[in-house]
Design a protein around this motif. Sequence first.
Motif, PDB file in Angstrom:
ATOM      1  N   PRO A   1       3.288  12.431  -6.830  1.00 54.49           N
ATOM      2  CA  PRO A   1       3.129  12.617  -5.379  1.00 54.49           C
ATOM      3  C   PRO A   1       2.309  13.872  -5.052  1.00 54.49           C
ATOM      4  O   PRO A   1       2.500  14.928  -5.643  1.00 54.49           O
ATOM      5  N   VAL A   2       1.407  13.771  -4.140  1.00 56.12           N
ATOM      6  CA  VAL A   2       0.547  14.814  -3.578  1.00 56.12           C
ATOM      7  C   VAL A   2      -0.298  15.527  -4.632  1.00 56.12           C
ATOM      8  O   VAL A   2      -1.517  15.481  -4.586  1.00 56.12           O
ATOM      9  N   ALA A   3       0.318  16.188  -5.578  1.00 51.76           N
ATOM     10  CA  ALA A   3      -0.422  16.966  -6.579  1.00 51.76           C
ATOM     11  C   ALA A   3      -1.358  16.077  -7.400  1.00 51.76           C
ATOM     12  O   ALA A   3      -2.469  16.481  -7.732  1.00 51.76           O
ATOM     13  N   GLY A   4      -0.919  14.876  -7.729  1.00 49.02           N
ATOM     14  CA  GLY A   4      -1.749  13.965  -8.512  1.00 49.02           C
ATOM     15  C   GLY A   4      -3.003  13.551  -7.770  1.00 49.02           C
ATOM     16  O   GLY A   4      -4.094  13.533  -8.334  1.00 49.02           O
TER      17      GLY A   4
ATOM     18  N   ASP B   1      -1.238   3.699  -4.999  1.00 49.88           N
ATOM     19  CA  ASP B   1      -1.306   3.346  -6.420  1.00 49.88           C
ATOM     20  C   ASP B   1      -2.197   2.116  -6.634  1.00 49.88           C
ATOM     21  O   ASP B   1      -2.977   2.056  -7.589  1.00 49.88           O
ATOM     22  N   ILE B   2      -2.099   1.161  -5.737  1.00 54.78           N
ATOM     23  CA  ILE B   2      -2.952  -0.027  -5.814  1.00 54.78           C
ATOM     24  C   ILE B   2      -4.417   0.369  -5.556  1.00 54.78           C
ATOM     25  O   ILE B   2      -5.320  -0.098  -6.241  1.00 54.78           O
TER      26      ILE B   2
ATOM     27  N   ASP C   1      -7.164   8.597 -13.271  1.00 54.53           N
ATOM     28  CA  ASP C   1      -6.970   8.657 -11.821  1.00 54.53           C
ATOM     29  C   ASP C   1      -5.716   7.891 -11.396  1.00 54.53           C
ATOM     30  O   ASP C   1      -4.931   8.383 -10.596  1.00 54.53           O
ATOM     31  N   ALA C   2      -5.533   6.703 -11.940  1.00 54.88           N
ATOM     32  CA  ALA C   2      -4.359   5.893 -11.578  1.00 54.88           C
ATOM     33  C   ALA C   2      -3.071   6.549 -12.069  1.00 54.88           C
ATOM     34  O   ALA C   2      -2.055   6.510 -11.373  1.00 54.88           O
ATOM     35  N   LEU C   3      -3.121   7.163 -13.236  1.00 53.68           N
ATOM     36  CA  LEU C   3      -1.929   7.843 -13.746  1.00 53.68           C
ATOM     37  C   LEU C   3      -1.593   9.078 -12.908  1.00 53.68           C
ATOM     38  O   LEU C   3      -0.436   9.332 -12.606  1.00 53.68           O
TER      39      LEU C   3
ATOM     40  N   PHE D   1      -8.252   9.776  -1.315  1.00 54.60           N
ATOM     41  CA  PHE D   1      -7.199  10.779  -1.148  1.00 54.60           C
ATOM     42  C   PHE D   1      -6.231  10.365  -0.041  1.00 54.60           C
ATOM     43  O   PHE D   1      -5.016  10.448  -0.199  1.00 54.60           O
ATOM     44  N   LEU D   2      -6.778   9.891   1.082  1.00 53.99           N
ATOM     45  CA  LEU D   2      -5.928   9.449   2.187  1.00 53.99           C
ATOM     46  C   LEU D   2      -5.098   8.227   1.801  1.00 53.99           C
ATOM     47  O   LEU D   2      -3.905   8.160   2.097  1.00 53.99           O
ATOM     48  N   LEU D   3      -5.734   7.256   1.145  1.00 47.82           N
ATOM     49  CA  LEU D   3      -4.988   6.067   0.706  1.00 47.82           C
ATOM     50  C   LEU D   3      -3.925   6.450  -0.324  1.00 47.82           C
ATOM     51  O   LEU D   3      -2.833   5.885  -0.338  1.00 47.82           O
ATOM     52  N   GLY D   4      -4.245   7.411  -1.166  1.00 47.73           N
ATOM     53  CA  GLY D   4      -3.306   7.849  -2.192  1.00 47.73           C
ATOM     54  C   GLY D   4      -2.054   8.484  -1.635  1.00 47.73           C
ATOM     55  O   GLY D   4      -1.020   8.537  -2.306  1.00 47.73           O
ATOM     56  N   SER D   5      -2.123   8.971  -0.408  1.00 50.08           N
ATOM     57  CA  SER D   5      -0.946   9.604   0.184  1.00 50.08           C
ATOM     58  C   SER D   5       0.075   8.580   0.686  1.00 50.08           C
ATOM     59  O   SER D   5       1.189   8.948   1.049  1.00 50.08           O
TER      60      SER D   5
END
Length: 113
Positions: free
Chosen positions: A43-46, A92-93, A36-38, A82-86
């Motif tokens: 960007p976006v797709a991950g 990433d954190i 998940d972290a990798l 998902f929202l935080l990942g954007s």
Amino acid sequence: MTQHDTEERLRRSWQLANLLDGIWTIPFTPWKVGIDALLGLLPVAGDFLSALLALGIVWQAHKLGAPKSVKIKMLANIGLDFLLGSVPVIGDIADVAFRKNQRNAALLEKWVK
């Protein structure tokens, strides 16, 4: 559903959660990272792919007959991640700290017991 089937679905959920959230230890730290972290580095797709993989645990909950309230909490964890990942860097954190998949596996296990 037999006790063996239930245990097998829980085992699969934890396997997926650990693969996605904590399969490797960062050297010289207590932190673990997973796929998940990798994926979050893309960007976006991950983040999208990570969310799709996380739905595997929700699917196991559905097959076990978990109530809507449990599945909604699981989906909320996935949505929040998902929202935080954007958000660059923060996402990433969050992938390392939030561990949505392990949270969801724990929710499922708590409901089963």
